[in-house]
Write a protein that holds these residues in place. Structure first.
Motif, PDB file in Angstrom:
ATOM      1  N   ILE A 158       0.812  -1.098   0.174  1.00  0.00           N
ATOM      2  CA  ILE A 158      -0.009   0.229  -0.021  1.00  0.00           C
ATOM      3  C   ILE A 158       0.935   1.179  -0.067  1.00  0.00           C
ATOM      4  N   PHE A 159       0.616   2.112  -1.066  1.00  0.00           N
ATOM      5  CA  PHE A 159       1.555   3.226  -1.365  1.00  0.00           C
ATOM      6  C   PHE A 159       1.007   4.561  -1.618  1.00  0.00           C
ATOM      7  N   VAL A 160       1.643   5.581  -1.513  1.00  0.00           N
ATOM      8  CA  VAL A 160       1.128   6.853  -2.021  1.00  0.00           C
ATOM      9  C   VAL A 160       1.410   6.879  -3.514  1.00  0.00           C
ATOM     10  N   ASP A 161       0.549   7.284  -4.364  1.00  0.00           N
ATOM     11  CA  ASP A 161       0.814   7.110  -5.751  1.00  0.00           C
ATOM     12  C   ASP A 161       1.379   8.473  -6.127  1.00  0.00           C
ATOM     13  N   ASP A 162       2.815   8.556  -5.940  1.00  0.00           N
ATOM     14  CA  ASP A 162       3.591   9.534  -6.501  1.00  0.00           C
ATOM     15  C   ASP A 162       4.786   9.023  -6.810  1.00  0.00           C
ATOM     16  N   ASP A 163       5.851   9.807  -7.146  1.00  0.00           N
ATOM     17  CA  ASP A 163       7.196   9.340  -7.379  1.00  0.00           C
ATOM     18  C   ASP A 163       7.802   8.611  -6.232  1.00  0.00           C
ATOM     19  N   TYR A 164       7.590   9.069  -5.061  1.00  0.00           N
ATOM     20  CA  TYR A 164       8.230   8.507  -3.720  1.00  0.00           C
ATOM     21  C   TYR A 164       7.845   6.999  -3.561  1.00  0.00           C
ATOM     22  N   GLY A 165       6.285   7.162  -3.723  1.00  0.00           N
ATOM     23  CA  GLY A 165       5.716   6.000  -3.376  1.00  0.00           C
ATOM     24  C   GLY A 165       5.774   4.503  -4.572  1.00  0.00           C
ATOM     25  N   ARG A 166       5.476   4.977  -5.749  1.00  0.00           N
ATOM     26  CA  ARG A 166       5.694   4.074  -6.884  1.00  0.00           C
ATOM     27  C   ARG A 166       7.336   3.653  -7.184  1.00  0.00           C
ATOM     28  N   LEU A 171       4.011   5.266   3.071  1.00  0.00           N
ATOM     29  CA  LEU A 171       3.202   6.398   2.911  1.00  0.00           C
ATOM     30  C   LEU A 171       3.803   7.475   3.311  1.00  0.00           C
ATOM     31  N   ASN A 172       3.343   8.659   3.200  1.00  0.00           N
ATOM     32  CA  ASN A 172       3.990  10.068   3.822  1.00  0.00           C
ATOM     33  C   ASN A 172       3.649  10.043   5.307  1.00  0.00           C
ATOM     34  N   PRO A 173       4.311  10.758   6.168  1.00  0.00           N
ATOM     35  CA  PRO A 173       4.160  10.740   7.422  1.00  0.00           C
ATOM     36  C   PRO A 173       2.709  11.327   7.849  1.00  0.00           C
ATOM     37  N   ASP A 174       1.904  10.203   8.500  1.00  0.00           N
ATOM     38  CA  ASP A 174       0.234  10.769   8.891  1.00  0.00           C
ATOM     39  C   ASP A 174       0.123  10.759  10.303  1.00  0.00           C
ATOM     40  N   PRO A 175       0.069  12.164  10.876  1.00  0.00           N
ATOM     41  CA  PRO A 175      -0.209  12.069  12.436  1.00  0.00           C
ATOM     42  C   PRO A 175      -1.522  11.341  12.771  1.00  0.00           C
ATOM     43  N   GLY A 176      -2.581  11.281  11.877  1.00  0.00           N
ATOM     44  CA  GLY A 176      -3.762  10.465  12.395  1.00  0.00           C
ATOM     45  C   GLY A 176      -3.584   9.134  12.212  1.00  0.00           C
ATOM     46  N   LEU A 177      -2.502   8.557  11.857  1.00  0.00           N
ATOM     47  CA  LEU A 177      -2.212   6.882  11.384  1.00  0.00           C
ATOM     48  C   LEU A 177      -3.645   6.523  11.060  1.00  0.00           C
ATOM     49  N   ARG A 178      -4.193   7.102   9.793  1.00  0.00           N
ATOM     50  CA  ARG A 178      -5.511   6.589   9.437  1.00  0.00           C
ATOM     51  C   ARG A 178      -5.478   5.238   8.917  1.00  0.00           C
ATOM     52  N   VAL A 179      -4.508   4.880   8.234  1.00  0.00           N
ATOM     53  CA  VAL A 179      -4.625   3.607   7.707  1.00  0.00           C
ATOM     54  C   VAL A 179      -4.799   2.335   8.894  1.00  0.00           C
ATOM     55  N   PHE A 180      -3.915   2.590   9.970  1.00  0.00           N
ATOM     56  CA  PHE A 180      -4.412   1.638  10.819  1.00  0.00           C
ATOM     57  C   PHE A 180      -5.579   1.815  11.840  1.00  0.00           C
TER      58      PHE A 180
END
Length: 810
Positions: free
Chosen positions: A186-194, A245-254
């Motif tokens: 599971i990854f963010v769809d940008d250059d960093y993720g892909r 992913l990018n840093p996510d303070p909400g830890l939304r995926v979890f």
């Protein structure tokens, strides 16, 4: 002087050398030029501008802004660096946008910066690097980890953090360490993720593993995006998730995963270093958020415990108390601080060598019309190439450890910590470095010369998994409980002791089935399955066809006496062999008992004549030398004759007599005799494809009765010499007394269970087969089926040697 004439005034200077005086007249303009140039190369600038582009309001940006400001303050207060020149940081907000980041790059370059620090985003870095290349301004990022950001393409790009090429190698080693063969990314769809996930896929391929499903999230994803994606993964078999992913303070995926009951013991959650960057930015009062990620395993960039680091952390705490900073310090803050120092060291050396900082106008930009873009204000840094060279030689110890670059202008990897979230705390369970792999020892304590490691060298401390389990999760689940696994079983017509269906009763049994059932009991999860007989049982089925049906998804697996041969291993995955086998030659033997006159068999007429002299009594003494010589020669001949007789008689009494002249596979091939083989066996393909035996010589045999008849008839009477797999031959010989095995097995194979490619069940069943071997259960199963009256291997006919009986004495 006439009108319009030009008057040139030359200043007169008196220069005294020794006792002589010279009058030197120079043009004023020339003097001014000399003085200016001298000033340019000898006097340092008062201020040197350095740009910084990043997203101010972000987990990384908030802490790196304060860290860079602290670094600039420390540098300007240190008289040992820059020689009085002030380092001026010019910051621009990228606002998480490639467009805004590009505008920010132009804005700082207009201020004649000699270096740009940042950005934190790999996508923005791709764009800004193009600008930096064109204007010869080095770009140094402390957070853009995309492995495709390479100095081979972007000459002026440096990275003071570790490339994801290292991180994904660490993640692949972690996955391989626990034996998982399939993962979901599971990854963010940008250059960093892909690009990061693409690198992980390459690293897993080296480990014979793979990413089964790649699930991209939009860069600005919301809760509904996560819920839809995670619900979709419940239909997949793998249960190992890698989050990039990018840093996510909400830890939304979890948070969503917990609501969907996906943070249980059936699941594995692995995270790249974005997770620790998020957690490290939490205030202590927010540590309660760790509860929702209990059991997660992640990576964080390893930074040695140094005195400088401890001092800076203490200073940061004081800055927090005084209200100067409002964020928790994380690893990116340390890398940002070191980046500013790396720039300062390089500029200091540049000024020592070059003396000043100058820019020139690019004619192509200057000639562009102002209505298009205000590019005429952009100037090229004419010391860019020199500063680039100096930066590449950077070597100092900072807060993050040693700061120096490799040939690709990436920070030389210091390794990663493997962390585990357990009991609402962050535990380090080991380390990873490019030289040593996974270890419980820090990378700096290991020998740098070590450049290779094996799976056996890997070691980590115990991990707490989701559900607070300490046993390693399986990481895979049969997702469709309504459809059990379809397991194809050969319905044999002969040698049914190995496997067959009894009388169309759906009762499948045999040695092979028994082994599979016992192995399946040891698999650490429930896998429903059903046996489906293959073919009608009137003749043995083709095993190549059975394996092909697994490939074509008619069956999920095939269980039976299936030989593991090369052409089959190319299309399916086999388990560990549970029975050893190989092709052998079977032929009739003759072993008649010795008669009373067997001791006379070695004699010929000549040998009876010569042997009689042993019993001749010589009444005369031998006195002449010639006579003695003749006697010596004669006694020597008698010794040879006696030895020949003994050897011949021993051979007659002990050696089993084969009824054919075949001594092994080579002589069988050369004989042009018909060769029998079992219907359905791989022997047919092996003999034609590997031994190049003409098909016309091969005779199919469908049952033990046909074996018996064809072998007794022999090649001279429309019979055969047979080739078959060792287990069948041993079972056949246990019931027959007139046949034997010629030579040794000429192939080395095994029987295994066939599964579709990349099916994790193949690995698990292999593991349980080894357990059956170790605990003796496999031997018990063999004895159950073949040792009711003595094991087949023990009953294989080994003819007794001829012995002299009482009636054999003369």
């Amino acid at each position: 002087m006439g009108t319009g004439s030009t008057v040139i005034i030359y200043p007169v200077y008196e220069i005294k050398v020794s006792t002589m005086k010279f009058i030197v007249i120079l043009p004023l303009s020339l003097l001014i030029l000399i003085l200016c140039n001298t000033s340019v190369h000898c006097q340092r600038p008062v201020v040197v501008n350095v740009g910084a582009i990043f997203t101010f309001d972000s987990v990384i940006g908030r802490v790196t802004k304060a860290a860079m400001e602290a670094a600039a303050s420390d540098i300007n207060a240190d008289p040992r660096i820059l020689g009085g020149t002030q380092l001026n940081l010019i910051m621009e907000d990228a606002n998480c946008s490639v467009f805004m980041g590009s505008i920010g790059a132009f804005q700082v370059i207009e201020r004649e910066v000699v270096t740009i620090i940042g950005p934190q985003s790999s996508a923005i870095a791709h764009m800004i690097t193009q600008i930096a290349n064109g204007l010869q301004v080095p770009l140094i990022s402390y957070a853009a980890t995309d492995p495709t950001l390479s100095a081979l393409q972007f000459l002026y790009f440096f990275r003071t953090t570790q490339s994801d090429s290292y991180q994904m190698a660490a993640m692949a080693d972690l996955i391989d360490f626990y034996g998982w063969k399939e993962v979901i990314a599971i990854f963010v769809d940008d250059d960093y993720g892909r690009n990061g996930i693409s690198t992980l896929d390459d690293e897993l391929t080296k480990k014979m593993s793979k990413i089964s499903y790649k699930l991209p999230l939009p860069p600005q994803f919301d809760l509904s995006d996560i819920a839809d994606m995670l619900n979709k993964t419940k239909l997949f078999g793998p249960r190992v998730y890698v989050l990039h992913l990018n840093p996510d303070p909400g830890l939304r995926v979890f948070s969503i995963a917990q609501n969907l009951q996906m943070m249980t013991s059936n699941y594995v959650w692995l995270a790249t270093d974005w997770l620790y960057a998020t957690l490290d930015s939490f205030c202590p009062k927010n540590r309660a958020s760790l509860k929702i990620i209990e059991g997660v395993v992640g990576l964080r960039q390893h930074t040695p415990k140094t005195i400088q680091k401890k001092a800076f952390v203490s200073r940061w705490r004081k800055m927090q108390q005084n209200g100067l900073v409002h964020s928790e310090l994380n690893a990116y803050g340390l890398y940002a601080y070191d980046t500013v120092w790396a720039v300062a060291y390089s500029i200091d050396k540049f000024l020592n060598e070059h003396g000043n900082i100058t820019f020139f106008v690019n004619d192509k930009l200057h000639d562009m019309e102002a209505s298009e873009m205000q590019l005429g204000k952009l100037r090229v840094f004419d010391g860019g190439k020199l500063l680039l060279k100096i930066l590449s030689q950077t070597n100092f110890t900072g807060l993050t450890g040693r700061v120096h670059f490799n040939a690709n202008e990436n920070l030389v990897s210091g390794g990663y910590d493997v962390i585990n979230i357990a009991q609402m705390a962050i535990r380090r369970v080991g380390y990873w470095s490019n030289n040593s792999g996974l270890s419980v020892l820090p990378p700096e304590t290991l020998k740098e010369e070590q450049i290779s490691y094996s799976h056996l060298d890997q070691k980590l401390e115990n991990v707490t998994w989701p559900g607070r389990k300490t046993e390693k999760p399986r990481g895979w689940k049969l997702v469709n409980d309504e459809r059990p696994l379809r397991i194809g079983v050969p319905k044999r017509a002969s040698f049914i002791e190995f496997v067959t269906e009894l009388n169309n009763s759906h009762n499948v049994q045999g040695y092979c089935i028994n082994v599979f059932i016992e192995a399946q009991k040891l698999v650490p999860y429930d896998v429903p399955y059903r046996f489906e007989p293959f073919r009608d049982g009137r003749s043995n089925p083709s095993y190549d066809e059975l394996v092909r049906m697994v490939v074509d998804n008619v069956f999920d697996a095939a269980v039976g006496d299936i030989a593991i041969v090369t052409n089959r291993t190319k299309i399916v995955d086999f388990t560990q062999p549970y029975a050893a086998t190989g092709l052998v030659i079977v032929a009739p033997i003759s072993n008649s008992k010795s008669s009373a006159w067997v001791f006379l068999k070695p004699f010929t007429v000549e040998l009876c004549f010569s042997f009689s002299t042993l019993f001749k009594t010589n009444q005369e003494d031998i006195v002449s030398a010639l006579g003695r010589m003749v006697m010596v020669v004669w006694l020597f001949l008698l010794l040879v004759i006696t030895s020949s007789y003994t050897a011949s008689l021993t051979s007659i009494l002990t050696v089993q007599q084969l009824s054919s002249s075949i001594t092994g596979v080579d002589s069988l091939i050369a004989s042009n005799w018909p060769i029998g083989y079992q219907v359905g066996s791989f022997a047919y393909g092996y003999m034609t494809d590997n031994l190049y035996i003409p098909r016309s010589r091969l005779v199919p045999l469908g049952s033990p009765e046909e074996y018996d008849r064809a072998l007794r008839q022999g090649p001279s009477n429309r019979g055969v010499a047979a080739i078959d797999e060792l287990p069948y031959v041993e079972l056949f010989l246990s019931k027959q007394t007139d046949f034997g095995i010629i030579g040794q097995p000429f192939t080395k194979n095994g029987w295994g269970f066939a599964f579709q490619r990349d099916c994790p069940l193949a690995i698990d069943v292999s593991t349980t087969i080894l357990k059956l071997v170790e605990n003796g259960k496999l031997q018990q199963i063999c004895e159950k089926w073949f040792c009711k009256t003595g094991c087949a291997a023990d009953r294989r006919r080994v003819p007794e040697p001829d012995q002299l009986q009482a009636g054999s004495r003369a």
